[in-house]
Write a protein that holds these residues in place. Structure first.
Motif, PDB file in Angstrom:
ATOM      1  N   ILE A  51       7.161  18.942  18.686  1.00  0.00           N
ATOM      2  CA  ILE A  51       8.185  18.132  18.000  1.00  0.00           C
ATOM      3  C   ILE A  51       9.081  19.025  17.147  1.00  0.00           C
ATOM      4  O   ILE A  51      10.312  18.896  17.166  1.00  0.00           O
ATOM      5  N   ARG A  55      13.091  19.413  17.401  1.00  0.00           N
ATOM      6  CA  ARG A  55      13.927  18.949  16.277  1.00  0.00           C
ATOM      7  C   ARG A  55      14.807  20.058  15.713  1.00  0.00           C
ATOM      8  O   ARG A  55      15.952  19.806  15.336  1.00  0.00           O
ATOM      9  N   ALA A 109       7.427  17.212  23.819  1.00  0.00           N
ATOM     10  CA  ALA A 109       8.182  16.300  22.955  1.00  0.00           C
ATOM     11  C   ALA A 109       9.631  16.270  23.416  1.00  0.00           C
ATOM     12  O   ALA A 109      10.181  17.289  23.822  1.00  0.00           O
ATOM     13  N   VAL A 111      13.396  14.898  21.970  1.00  0.00           N
ATOM     14  CA  VAL A 111      14.129  14.412  20.805  1.00  0.00           C
ATOM     15  C   VAL A 111      15.571  14.160  21.208  1.00  0.00           C
ATOM     16  O   VAL A 111      16.199  14.992  21.873  1.00  0.00           O
ATOM     17  N   ARG A 115      15.491   9.562  17.705  1.00  0.00           N
ATOM     18  CA  ARG A 115      14.364   9.156  18.548  1.00  0.00           C
ATOM     19  C   ARG A 115      13.517  10.360  18.977  1.00  0.00           C
ATOM     20  O   ARG A 115      14.049  11.369  19.418  1.00  0.00           O
ATOM     21  N   THR A 116      12.207  10.225  18.822  1.00  0.00           N
ATOM     22  CA  THR A 116      11.269  11.272  19.231  1.00  0.00           C
ATOM     23  C   THR A 116      10.120  10.644  20.001  1.00  0.00           C
ATOM     24  O   THR A 116       9.563   9.637  19.565  1.00  0.00           O
ATOM     25  N   GLU A 117       9.787  11.229  21.133  1.00  0.00           N
ATOM     26  CA  GLU A 117       8.603  10.810  21.897  1.00  0.00           C
ATOM     27  C   GLU A 117       7.793  12.071  22.193  1.00  0.00           C
ATOM     28  O   GLU A 117       8.349  13.128  22.485  1.00  0.00           O
TER      29      GLU A 117
END
Length: 195
Positions: A51, A55, A109, A111, A115-117
């Motif tokens: 993540i 990011r 991840a 991004v 929104r983050t998954e």
């Protein structure tokens, strides 16, 4: 309009795997602190790093850009095994894995804007028994130096692996099925899945 995809990595292995799926993307390495936090388990660790990598890059672009980050750790028992800095470290790591089953945990991840998954893939790997001479010769191939767990399954060390249970591509660094599923949630399709 096609969505811009960025791979937050300088790993040639991740780049090859994403190209193999037929995606068009740019590579930008993300510079983050990869220290393990206190009380952090391996799944939390790889998820956080994947993540953070995505990011860091996503912050440099507008919300139309999709950024893919990934991190892989080799885990034996409760130990997260990093990259060996010396022959002695390589021997210590691979002696630990010799004749044993370990896990390779890869997080991916994505991004886009806010929104983050993220998802995690866990693969079990069985190693044959290794001699110190084999490990030493392997170190001198130059392959283990930049590899978590001191080996690359796609290289010379493939001969150490008796069997795996799970995703081979996740052990290399990017689980193909899960990555394509996740990117499709963000409207990013490969050249073969486009309508």
């Amino acid at each position: 309009m096609s969505t811009t995809l960025i791979l937050a990595s300088q790993s040639p292995r991740r780049k090859e795997l994403l190209e193999q799926l037929g995606y068009h993307f740019t590579c930008l390495p993300a510079d983050i602190d990869e220290s393990v936090l206190a009380q952090e388990n391996p799944e939390q660790y790889v998820s956080r790093l994947a993540i953070e990598k995505a990011r860091v890059i996503a912050k440099q672009y507008d919300e139309s850009v999709v950024v893919l980050g990934s991190d892989t750790s080799v885990v034996f028992g409760t130990h997260i095994l990093g990259k060996p800095a010396s022959l002695d470290e390589c021997i210590a790591i691979l002696s630990m894995l010799s004749g044993q089953t370990h896990q390779v945990i890869t997080a991916v991840a994505v991004v886009k804007g806010e929104r983050t998954e993220v998802f995690v893939v866990r693969t079990e790997v069985d190693f044959k028994v290794l001699t110190e001479q084999e490990i030493s010769r392997y170190w001198h191939t130059g392959e283990p130096q930049d590899k978590a767990g001191a080996y690359g399954i796609q290289g010379v060390a493939g001969q150490f692996v008796k069997q795996i249970r799970g995703s081979y591509s996740a052990v290399v660094g990017l689980p193909l099925y899960e990555t394509s599923q996740l990117l499709s949630l963000f409207g990013v399709h490969s050249s073969i899945t486009k309508d």
